[in-house]
Design an enzyme around this catalytic site. Structure first.
Site, short mmCIF file in Angstrom:
data_model
loop_
_atom_site.label_atom_id
_atom_site.label_comp_id
_atom_site.label_asym_id
_atom_site.label_seq_id
_atom_site.Cartn_x
_atom_site.Cartn_y
_atom_site.Cartn_z
N HIS A 1 -1.62 3.86 -1.77
CA HIS A 1 -2.68 4.83 -1.48
C HIS A 1 -2.69 5.98 -2.47
CE1 HIS A 1 -4.19 2.77 1.88
NE2 HIS A 1 -3.17 2.98 2.68
N TYR B 1 3.43 1.98 1.99
CA TYR B 1 4.01 2.35 3.29
C TYR B 1 5.52 2.08 3.31
CZ TYR B 1 -0.73 3.03 5.06
OH TYR B 1 -2.02 3.49 5.27
N ARG C 1 2.37 -8.70 4.24
CA ARG C 1 1.46 -8.14 3.23
C ARG C 1 2.32 -7.57 2.12
NH1 ARG C 1 -3.59 -4.86 4.15
NH2 ARG C 1 -4.47 -4.67 2.07
N GLU D 1 0.81 -1.23 0.00
CA GLU D 1 0.00 0.00 0.00
C GLU D 1 0.84 1.28 0.00
OE1 GLU D 1 -1.57 -2.66 0.59
OE2 GLU D 1 -3.66 -2.27 0.06
N GLN E 1 -18.73 5.03 2.96
CA GLN E 1 -19.26 6.25 3.57
C GLN E 1 -19.09 6.34 5.08
OE1 GLN E 1 -22.92 6.17 0.57
NE2 GLN E 1 -23.26 7.62 2.18
#
Ligand code: FAD
Ligand code: NAP
Ligand code: SF4
Length: 674
Positions: free
Chosen positions: A256, A170, A218, A168, A343
């Site tokens: 991201h 990081y 991961r 992701e 949401q």
């Protein structure tokens, strides 16, 4: 008997020193409770409910190994013995509920929102306002030791394992990718040097924790950014990670900062499992696949077809803690499905608030929103079977009230029946399936096709009436609004009216954007995942590092203008995690977005407007009105006059900025107190 429906998903997974009871991993999610008052006590209740619900292995939200690595100042880290105690609350609760839990160790690197952000090289992320400091060789050694110390503390806190967050975008990922690692020492340059930090992390964590401890790594299998890893590098890294001591490899999809949607509702289900499948057979440890898997039949198919050994689902466990038990008991149709709207989970977190769930307001509020049997059951009427009314009726009936739920329409759902017809929002139908099944099971008397009046309700002798009658679309005061080319969004989406080739939309809120999507969507007979890949530029053949290719040029099938009076950028008010996707798609399809518009009139020539002081006529065949809504509550006065106790929820209460999140939350909370 029921286990046969999902034999692959529900099969145990033997890791040698321990066995997971099934192939379901609850993926890591930061809930905000990690930093909240009494947060770990509340987290314990949250995770224990999921463990009782049958999850095979839970992974916690990210916990930093040191202060450099925290997401923001004050965010959760595990650095010393004193912090172990609160983690014990979580592990004890999960173990008492029969589950297993691993703690995710997350060092955010350059994604940190604080001045102490560090990275392999001082390169600022496009989504961050902060330029990170370059880690020195000593800093790197200290950071690796911090990972190992953090894992050791997690072990002493009773966790069954840790997940080392290597994807992701990081810190670990920042070391691996060329575009973020320009170091010239032993931690940068060649591929072997760039993956050294990842491998050294796993080695030191394994050395600290010993052999009988789960280490999940991961691994970013599809970076979706320029300068990401090649497929050969990914395979080589996976093998080296196994060699370094990992027990399981989990899949990471997209950094991201990637400008490709990876989990939003318009991403087809299981759209990324092909990535993990490419790695199957290349390593000897189990692989976990992920992203947009939200139903047991999808998860079963993913494993049965050899895409992975395990399936990670995160948001589906906000939506329904009992997902696995319901599937195992042959009650999959009772699962409250995650509709991937973001949401109440990600969008709330980005606003600095606690996570919960649009379809399940109790998520992360297990200790606060407690549904208990009613002290004195009452005869209740709920008028309106939209999201607010359905949620209220269900919770009230579960508490033991005798509930009659009325709707004038022939089906339940209210405006969700419009939402589910928008291309890319098909998941919303799952919420209606869930409520239909559960309202039935809870004994709610459902009266469809019944337009209620105050007199009927008063005469029937209900002890309390809940008005969940929703909204009426606003009709703006524009000269020519009666012209035949004007269409309401309801008539358009329901299919009572069909729009021509050139359309103007008055109002660019959530519904205006959905209507633009509805009008410009082009059906074709491609497979939906193939279409998604081509529309967004994802290359399943990994022709380029990171898995990117040029997106296909898509044009809409109509010429559309999306208009608002405000001077702000059109779409500015849309949600943080999905607004950019909706804007990008419509722009690609050539939708013209105009702000600062004054509407002058509508006539045979089209819609006359003024923008930037310039008069123009948009030569449209139709004008669709999406100008917001007003509460619908005409029954209130009559009921009050007849002295019937009345409550208002959802749009009937406040129409402004209404969404299903508020409607369901308000309906549930009211029912919890009746
Ligand atoms: P409604 O859904 O409007 O339901 C009211 C019900 O009351 C209706 O079924 C109506 O028939 C019934 N009724 C009214 N008067 C009577 C009467 N006298 N007797 C009997 N029955 C009566 N929200 C989101 O959060 N996320 C989204 O992505 C989203 N997308 C949307 C897309 C579209 C195209 C639309 C139109 C809406 C969308 N919404 C979305 C908004 C969401 O659907 C509404 O906020 C929500 O439905 C409001 O719920 P409610 O129960 O208050 O009212
Ligand atoms: P909305 O978001 O309030 O937008 C209404 C639009 O109409 C605005 O663009 C507004 O902009 C315009 N408008 C308001 N009064 C007007 C008038 N008198 N004349 C002309 N234009 C006017 O409402 P909505 O689009 O109807 O959506 C309703 C709710 O459903 C929203 O609150 C939203 O949360 C929810 N929803 C959410 C999603 C989602 O994906 N999350 C999707 C659909 C709906 P100007 O005032 O600048 O012209
Ligand atoms: Fe899923 Fe939406 Fe609930 Fe988040 S808020 S868990 S995306 S249904």
């Amino acid at each position: 008997m029921h286990q046969n429906a999902y034999p692959h998903l529900l099969a145990p997974l033997d890791l040698g020193f321990t066995t997971l009871r099934n192939r379901v991993l609850m993926g890591s999610m930061h809930t905000g409770l990690e930093e909240a008052p009494q947060g770990f006590r509340r987290l314990a209740a949250f995770y224990a409910e999921r463990a009782r619900g049958g999850v095979g292995l839970i992974v916690t939200g990210g916990i930093a190994p040191n202060q450099d690595g925290v997401v923001m100042p004050g965010a959760a880290a595990l650095e010393n013995e004193a912090q172990v105690v609160k983690h014990r609350l979580v592990t004890d609760a999960v173990h008492a509920a029969g589950g297993k839990i691993a703690m995710q160790i997350l060092h955010t690197g350059r994604y940190a929102y604080h001045r102490g952000a560090v990275a392999p090289s001082p390169v600022q992320a496009p989504i961050s306002p902060i330029r990170p400091r370059e880690l020195s060789a000593e800093d790197i050694e200290r950071t690796l030791d911090d990972y190992a110390r953090c894992a050791g503390l997690a072990q002493s806190a009773g966790y069954d394992g840790v997940e080392v967050m290597g994807s992701e975008g990081y810190l670990i990922n920042q070391f691996i990718a060329r575009q973020t690692n320009f170091r010239e020492d032993g931690w940068g340059g060649s591929f072997d040097n760039r993956i050294r930090f990842a491998l050294e992390t796993v080695r030191r964590v394994r050395a600290t924790t010993g052999p009988n401890f789960i280490i999940i790594f991961r691994l970013s299998m599809l970076d979706l950014v320029e300068g990401g890893s090649t497929w050969d590098e990914i395979v080589a890294l996976a093998r080296a990670v196994e060699e370094a001591g990992a027990s399981i490899i989990n899949t990471g999809i997209g950094w991201h900062e990637a400008r490709i949607p990876t989990i939003a509702t318009m991403v087809p289900r299981a759209a990324f499992t092909w990535v993990t499948k490419r790695l199957m057979g290349q390593v000897g440890i189990p692989l976990v696949t992920t992203n947009r898997i939200n139903a047991p039949e999808v998860a079963e198919e993913v494993i049965a077809s050899g895409c992975a050994d395990m399936v990670s689902m995160a948001r589906p466990f906000l939506a329904d803690a009992d997902f696995v038990n319901k599937a195992a008991a042959g009650r999959a149709d009772e699962i409250n499905t995650c509709i991937a709207c973001n949401q109440a989970c990600l969008d709330e977190i980005f606003e600095g608030r606690l996570t919960y769930c649009l379809v399940n307001p109790r998520a992360c509020r297990e200790t606060e929103l407690v549904i208990e049997p009613a002290a004195a059951p009452k005869r209740l009427a709920v008028v309106g079977a939209g999201p607010a009314g359905m949620a209220c009726a269900l919770t009230a009936a579960e508490r033991g009230h005798w509930v009659t739920l009325f709707d004038a329409a022939a089906e339940i759902g209210g405006q969700f029946n419009l939402a589910r017809r928008i291309p890319g929002k098909e998941e919303f139908a799952e919420t209606l399936r869930y409520f239909d099944r559960r309202l039935n099971g809870a004994g709610v008397s459902l009266q469809l096709g019944r337009e209620c009046t105050a007199a009927d309700l008063a005469e029937a002798g209900f002890e309390h009436v809940v008005l969940a009658t929703g909204i009426v679309p606003r009709r703006p005061d524009v000269p020519g609004i009666e012209h035949e080319k004007v269409i309401s969004y309801v008539d358009l989406i329901e299919g009572y009216r069909v729009a021509g080739a050139r359309v103007a939309i008055i109002g660019a809120g959530g519904i205006g954007f959905d209507v633009a999507e509805f009008l410009t969507h082009v059906e074709d007979d491609r497979d939906e995942i193939e279409r998604f890949q081509s529309e967004w530029g994802i290359d399943p053949d990994f022709g380029n590092p990171g898995g990117l290719k040029a997106p296909s040029a898509e044009r809409g099938r109509r010429q559309v203008w999306l208009l608002q009076r405000k001077a702000a950028k059109v779409g500015d008010g849309l949600a943080k995690t999905t607004g950019w996707i909706r804007r990008t798609l419509l722009k690609k399809r050539g939708v013209q977005m105009l702000s600062g518009v004054t509407y002058e009139r509508i006539d045979d020539a089209g819609l006359h407007i003024v923008v930037d002081g310039q008069r123009q006529c948009l030569p449209v065949d139709h004008v669709v009105i999406c100008a917001g809504q007003e509460p619908r509550r005409e029954l209130e006065e009559g009921l009050r006059a007849a002295a019937v106790p009345v409550s208002l929820i959802g749009g009937a209460d406040v129409a402004n900025e209404l969404d299903a999140k508020r409607a369901i939350d308000q309906g549930t909370r009211l029912a919890a107190t009746l």
